[in-house]
Each structure stands twice: as C-alpha cells, then as structure tokens.
Motif scaffolding. Structure first.
Motif, PDB file in Angstrom:
ATOM      1  N   PRO A  70       0.827  -1.231   0.000  1.00  0.00           N
ATOM      2  CA  PRO A  70       0.000   0.000   0.000  1.00  0.00           C
ATOM      3  C   PRO A  70       0.851   1.267   0.000  1.00  0.00           C
ATOM      4  O   PRO A  70       1.927   1.316   0.603  1.00  0.00           O
ATOM      5  N   TRP A  71       0.358   2.288  -0.684  1.00  0.00           N
ATOM      6  CA  TRP A  71       1.040   3.579  -0.739  1.00  0.00           C
ATOM      7  C   TRP A  71       0.733   4.377   0.520  1.00  0.00           C
ATOM      8  O   TRP A  71      -0.402   4.421   0.978  1.00  0.00           O
ATOM      9  N   VAL A  72       1.777   5.026   1.043  1.00  0.00           N
ATOM     10  CA  VAL A  72       1.597   5.871   2.236  1.00  0.00           C
ATOM     11  C   VAL A  72       2.122   7.283   1.990  1.00  0.00           C
ATOM     12  O   VAL A  72       2.146   8.105   2.913  1.00  0.00           O
ATOM     13  N   GLY A  73       2.550   7.568   0.775  1.00  0.00           N
ATOM     14  CA  GLY A  73       3.043   8.909   0.459  1.00  0.00           C
ATOM     15  C   GLY A  73       4.302   9.253   1.223  1.00  0.00           C
ATOM     16  O   GLY A  73       5.282   8.498   1.206  1.00  0.00           O
ATOM     17  N   PHE A  74       4.263  10.387   1.936  1.00  0.00           N
ATOM     18  CA  PHE A  74       5.436  10.860   2.663  1.00  0.00           C
ATOM     19  C   PHE A  74       5.399  10.482   4.147  1.00  0.00           C
ATOM     20  O   PHE A  74       6.125  11.070   4.947  1.00  0.00           O
ATOM     21  N   GLN A  75       4.581   9.498   4.502  1.00  0.00           N
ATOM     22  CA  GLN A  75       4.479   9.120   5.914  1.00  0.00           C
ATOM     23  C   GLN A  75       5.783   8.550   6.452  1.00  0.00           C
ATOM     24  O   GLN A  75       6.136   8.779   7.614  1.00  0.00           O
ATOM     25  N   ASN A  76       6.514   7.800   5.631  1.00  0.00           N
ATOM     26  CA  ASN A  76       7.811   7.259   6.078  1.00  0.00           C
ATOM     27  C   ASN A  76       8.793   8.384   6.377  1.00  0.00           C
ATOM     28  O   ASN A  76       9.542   8.316   7.360  1.00  0.00           O
ATOM     29  N   PHE A  77       8.789   9.407   5.537  1.00  0.00           N
ATOM     30  CA  PHE A  77       9.677  10.545   5.774  1.00  0.00           C
ATOM     31  C   PHE A  77       9.255  11.295   7.036  1.00  0.00           C
ATOM     32  O   PHE A  77      10.100  11.694   7.842  1.00  0.00           O
ATOM     33  N   ALA A  78       7.949  11.487   7.205  1.00  0.00           N
ATOM     34  CA  ALA A  78       7.452  12.201   8.383  1.00  0.00           C
ATOM     35  C   ALA A  78       7.797  11.445   9.659  1.00  0.00           C
ATOM     36  O   ALA A  78       8.213  12.048  10.660  1.00  0.00           O
ATOM     37  N   ALA A 123      14.933   7.152   4.540  1.00  0.00           N
ATOM     38  CA  ALA A 123      16.117   7.818   5.099  1.00  0.00           C
ATOM     39  C   ALA A 123      17.269   7.814   4.103  1.00  0.00           C
ATOM     40  O   ALA A 123      17.965   8.820   3.926  1.00  0.00           O
ATOM     41  N   GLY A 124      17.471   6.688   3.420  1.00  0.00           N
ATOM     42  CA  GLY A 124      18.532   6.627   2.421  1.00  0.00           C
ATOM     43  C   GLY A 124      18.268   7.534   1.233  1.00  0.00           C
ATOM     44  O   GLY A 124      19.189   8.169   0.709  1.00  0.00           O
ATOM     45  N   LEU A 125      17.009   7.605   0.804  1.00  0.00           N
ATOM     46  CA  LEU A 125      16.657   8.480  -0.313  1.00  0.00           C
ATOM     47  C   LEU A 125      16.856   9.943   0.070  1.00  0.00           C
ATOM     48  O   LEU A 125      17.313  10.756  -0.748  1.00  0.00           O
ATOM     49  N   MET A 126      16.526  10.292   1.307  1.00  0.00           N
ATOM     50  CA  MET A 126      16.740  11.658   1.786  1.00  0.00           C
ATOM     51  C   MET A 126      18.222  12.020   1.727  1.00  0.00           C
ATOM     52  O   MET A 126      18.583  13.128   1.323  1.00  0.00           O
ATOM     53  N   GLN A 127      19.084  11.094   2.116  1.00  0.00           N
ATOM     54  CA  GLN A 127      20.527  11.336   2.036  1.00  0.00           C
ATOM     55  C   GLN A 127      20.950  11.665   0.610  1.00  0.00           C
ATOM     56  O   GLN A 127      21.699  12.622   0.375  1.00  0.00           O
TER      57      GLN A 127
END
Length: 320
Positions: free
Chosen positions: A69-77, A291-295
């Motif tokens: 399932p898609w959660v959008g930016f919830q992982n980043f938040a 987290a890795g993508l943010m880096q």
C-alpha cells in the motif's frame, strides 16, 4: 579579381553514423556501462519503496512492490519526527564538517610539504607510511583500536595502571569518542587526499618557481603565490564533492570501531548506522529506504548549489 574558391559542403552525419564511427570506444566502455545500468540505475527504481508500507511477499520483490500500500510521505514524516533524528543529524553533519575542514587543511599541507622534499627515498617512505592506513579496512582497524582501548587488556590501560592510575572503560565512556573518531577518520584518509595535492603540485611548471626566485621570493612566498593558486582548482573540486557527501558517513568507522556499543549511541549514531539498525531491528524497509533516499537527494542538492556558487565566483574550478 580572383573568385573565391567554393567551400565544400560537409554533410552532417546522423546519430547512428556517429555511433559507428566511435564503435571501438563504445565497445571499450560497454562492460562498465552495462554493469552500471544493472547494479545502479535499475536498482534506483526500487526507491519507490520509500513511499510505501512495504510488505515483503514470498512471491518476490517485484510482486511485493506492486501490491504494497502507498503511504506517500508518511515514512519521511515518521523519520523526521523520531526522537533520534536530531541526534543523528547533529552527529552526521558535525563529524563530516570536522572531517572536511581537517582533511582539507592537512591534505593540502602535507601535499605541499611532500612536493618540496628533494630526498626521493625519504619521500617514498613518507608517502608509503601515510597511504598505508587508507588500504586497511575498518574491520581490521577495529581490532587494532580494541587492542589499545580494551578495559582489561588494552595497551592504554596498561600504561595508565603502570603509573598508578585507574583503568578507563573506553567503550562505556561516551565523551572520549568524538576525539577518537575524528582522529581515526583524519588519520585514515589524510594519505590519499594529500597524494592528490602532491600530484597537482608536482605538475606545476618549474618556470613559475624560477621566475618567483628571480623576483626575490622566499620559499613561503613561492608556496603562497605559485603553489596554492595552482592547486586551488583541484581543492575546490574536492570540496564540492565532499560537501555532497556531508549527509553520509563511513559505516565502518561509526559502527565497527565503537563495536556497536549501546552506551555510545548518542555520540556514534549517524544516518548510515541508524538506517542499518532500523532495518535489522524493526525490519521497516519503507522507513529505511526513505532515510537513504533523503541522504541522496540532499547530497545532490548540495552539490548543485555549491557548484553554482563556485561557477559564479570561479568558473574554471566548477564541477559542471
């Protein structure tokens, strides 16, 4: 009056003809390009997991990606709101800025010193001794460090006890580790970085130094007015690349050297070790990927911004 000779019209070759003309070079780079596509560009597509509540299925990774399932930016938040985020950010940026400044200074210093040495045997011994730590893995160095810092058999504690002191449990003493990590990081990388500046300094035309000596310049003035301006483009390029990695850290240095001690988490936890621990303890693949993508995104933006600033001030030193 003589008429101008007719200028022959050169027919522009199309894309496929240019490919055929350069077929030898293309065959030379083909193996590396294929490996790059297979092991880098195709796996990059898996970053879509950062926007999913990824649930691995026995039917394979592709099936899992398509049905998670898609959660959008919830992982980043979730990552940004976690209690460890500011500690991880402080450690990662703080250590990298320190490494950047110290490596930048000492690498240029030792590179210039080596370029001024005239005894070739001494120069080779100096280069070998400085470059040797760069080829040692952190797994090996972790045992060397443990041999020095062990609370019961460590060399340093034996020295402290021989003078009547009390042994120090280094692996449970957080305040000493920023100094240990900074020392090891600079010590391991200084040899490779100084070689770059040494090679650049050795490529300077000797006539510049001859002209400076004819003008009465001493050794320091020659370094200031000849050596430093010539190595500045390489230093600027290295600075741009290093700033791009300011949100990344050497996993071995921050995980293996402290022996993953829980007491030292607050001073040794960085983004890379945080991602690894999150992946192995919570199995939260989506948050770890976020987290890795943010880096990667922040690193790319930093390179673009720094390169833009350098291009405005000193275009010849810009990366692109």
């Amino acid at each position: 009056m003589a008429q101008n000779a007719a200028v022959p019209i050169v027919k522009k070759r199309n894309f496929f003809q240019r490919l055929w003309d350069n077929r030898v070079f293309l065959f030379m780079v083909a193996p590396g390009a294929i490996l790059l596509i297979i092991f880098f560009y195709i796996p990059v597509l898996a970053n879509v997991v950062a926007f999913q509540n990824f649930q691995y299925s026995d039917q394979g990774f592709i099936y899992s990606v398509l049905h998670s399932p898609w959660v959008g930016f919830q992982n980043f938040a979730f990552f940004f709101k976690s209690a460890d985020f500011w500690i991880v950010l402080r450690n990662t940026v703080g250590y990298n800025l320190t490494f950047l400044l110290l490596n930048f200074f000492f690498a240029i210093f030792f590179g210039i010193v080596m370029s001024q040495m005239r005894n070739q045997r001494l120069l080779k011994a100096y280069q070998t001794s400085m470059l040797f730590p760069y080829f040692l893995s952190w797994a090996i160095l972790a045992y060397f460090v443990y041999a020095f810092l062990s609370s019961d058999k460590g060399i340093l504690n034996h020295i402290i006890q021989s003078f009547g002191g009390t042994p120090i449990d280094f692996y449970n003493t957080p305040w000493v580790w920023p100094f240990i990590i900074i020392f090891l990081g600079v010590w391991k990388g200084i040899g490779y970085n100084s070689i770059l500046y040494f090679a650049t300094a050795m490529g300077i035309d000797p006539s510049y130094y001859d002209a400076a000596m004819m003008d009465g310049a001493n050794k320091w003035q020659q370094i200031k007015n000849v050596t430093l301006p010539h190595i500045l483009p390489v230093a600027t390029l290295m600075l741009i690349l290093n700033i791009g990695g300011i949100f990344r850290s050497d996993f071995g240095l921050f995980y293996l050297i402290p022996r993953s001690s829980g007491t030292l988490i607050n001073v040794t936890q960085t983004f890379d070790t945080y991602i690894y621990r999150a992946l192995t303890t919570t199995n939260d693949i989506g948050m770890s990927t976020a987290a890795g993508l943010m880096q990667s995104v922040v690193g790319a933006l930093l390179i673009i911004v720094c390169n833009w600033v350098v291009r405005r001030k000193q275009p010849e030193s810009a990366l692109f």
